[in-house]
Design a protein around this motif. Sequence first.
Motif: not given
Length: 618
Positions: A128-136, A505-509
């Motif tokens: 869910l985290a990378p999904s929300m990062a993409m949608l943001s 995004q990779v590092l964030q997740v």
Amino acid sequence: MAPEKGSTELNNYEFSLEGHYCDLPESKPGQEGDSSTEGEANKLQYCVTDVPPWYLCILLGIQHCLTAFGGIIAIPLILSQGLCLQHDGLTQSHLISTIFLVSGICTLLQVVFGIRLPILQGGTFTLLAPSMAMLSMPEWSCPAWTQNASLVNTSSPEFTEIWQSRMRALQGSFMVGSLFQIFVGFSGLIGLFMRFIGPLTIAPTISLIGLSLFDSAGTSAGYHWGVAIMTTALITLFSQYLRHIPVPFPVYTKDKKLHFTRVYVFQILPVLIGISFSWFICYILTVYDVLPSNPKDYGYMARTDLKGDVISQAPWFTFPYPGQWGMPTVHLAGVVGIFAGVISSMIESVGDYHACARLSGAPPPPKHAINRGIGIEGLGCLLAGAWGTGNGTTSYSENVGALGITKVGSRMVIVVSGILMVVMGVLGKVGAIFTTIPSPVMGGMFLVMFGVITAAGVSNLQYADMNSSRNIFVFGFSMFSALVIPNWILKHPDTIATGVVELDQVLQVLLTTSMFVGGFFGFILDNTIPGSKHERGILAWNKAHEDDSSNTLESGEVYNLPFNISARLSSATWLRYIPFCPPGLSSSLEGNSADMTGESKQPLGRPEPSQIIIGAPL
């Protein structure tokens, strides 16, 4: 005095007609009193290969659905914010039905063809985290008018295209990202990687699955601590204090006609009974307006009528299908972010496999079973992307904890759970009804479940020498850093700025996933700091895999392919080189034949002490 082995040993702890129990090892001669009673109390009532009565399968299947329900339904509701669907309750209901249907299908695939353990599949917050990062990202930010309920026309083509275009982008990212997981699983890379994973890697990974969920448990329970504590107290009362209290239950047989038998219902269904009691009490408090009706007042979230409109709007029958939102699209940023989530999900799943095997009385999972499990999870993510759930699938840690409480490890129960989730995905009204379970009730259940998962992880340290300062350092640093680093990153999200959005995004997740951080440090430190294999627990760990997993009949009964596929393929010797096929099929079959000719074998229900957690299950 310790009871003798035989049918009389189970008289006090079984359904008199159909019960099966997985016994702990027999007490040593001379042990009497409490040790015998404690041994009986810790029996697994149904092992992984046992088939409970149909009515018990349904009840326990419902309990597992309820356990996973909080996580499954929370994902589409959270995702709706990024999809601009905050004010479209009907579409949210359809997303819930879709994720239930796909979760049920993936559960059946995993239990029948994958790892073959009683482990439920469902949506994951890791993806869910990378999904929300993409949608943001700026290109996917929601128009201002979609945030105003008075301006939104949910049936207009413009609004439909806004949220479906975002969903299609997520679908494509998940479908491409799932190919990586499929390759890692079926190619055997994850099994090869497991050669370097020992108890000091598995222990923090499993423990942090439970510890990292403390915030969601606290948030749900915090809506009304009174209701949450009541739920926790009821589950504790039923699973601990009343588990030895039998309840008369009417049974009809041809021999004895209608009679009563003793059923230890509190030991088998503590979670379901606890949730039902709390749910019913919240319903009464809602009917008599004891709970506040003002959304701003404390305790409002404990009401059972908050989502009544979902029930009225949901159709009786809904049939989600692949591509229902249109042709998926692929975006590089989303794919890279999903890769990071998939890596964390795989590490979490490997830990779940070991915890599930221990709590269900099964041998530790061999490499070929882990390969199939990871591969099937990748296939599940592919199906989730095709159907358009906005999420992937992974093994559910909450349901692993339920095995420790109910002491029912039968995979047939999870098969029933998968079927029930498919039915819930088709029957829109049924799924909508479960949305009325108040959040504090779910929070009280999480307090118990996540604690069991944490304890199950710590119990893996029994293989290692914990008198060693080296092992204490590895485990302590892995655990503490996995709590500190994600917490700091979440508080300072702008710190990671490499200039490459995808890398950020990779590092964030990765750095905000406690299971990954703890497992990573445990893996690196355990394999680089000097230490003997005995000190690290590798010898005991490998012995458990080799002696009790790779070459035993019990392992074949649990992890071999179903529908007699292993027997049909036994003549093809080249199959032993395929990473996801059981090795030594011919020898295993010969062993089976020998056992069937009259040689006695140790039943699956009597594993070694190292295969059952005695202290962690409630």
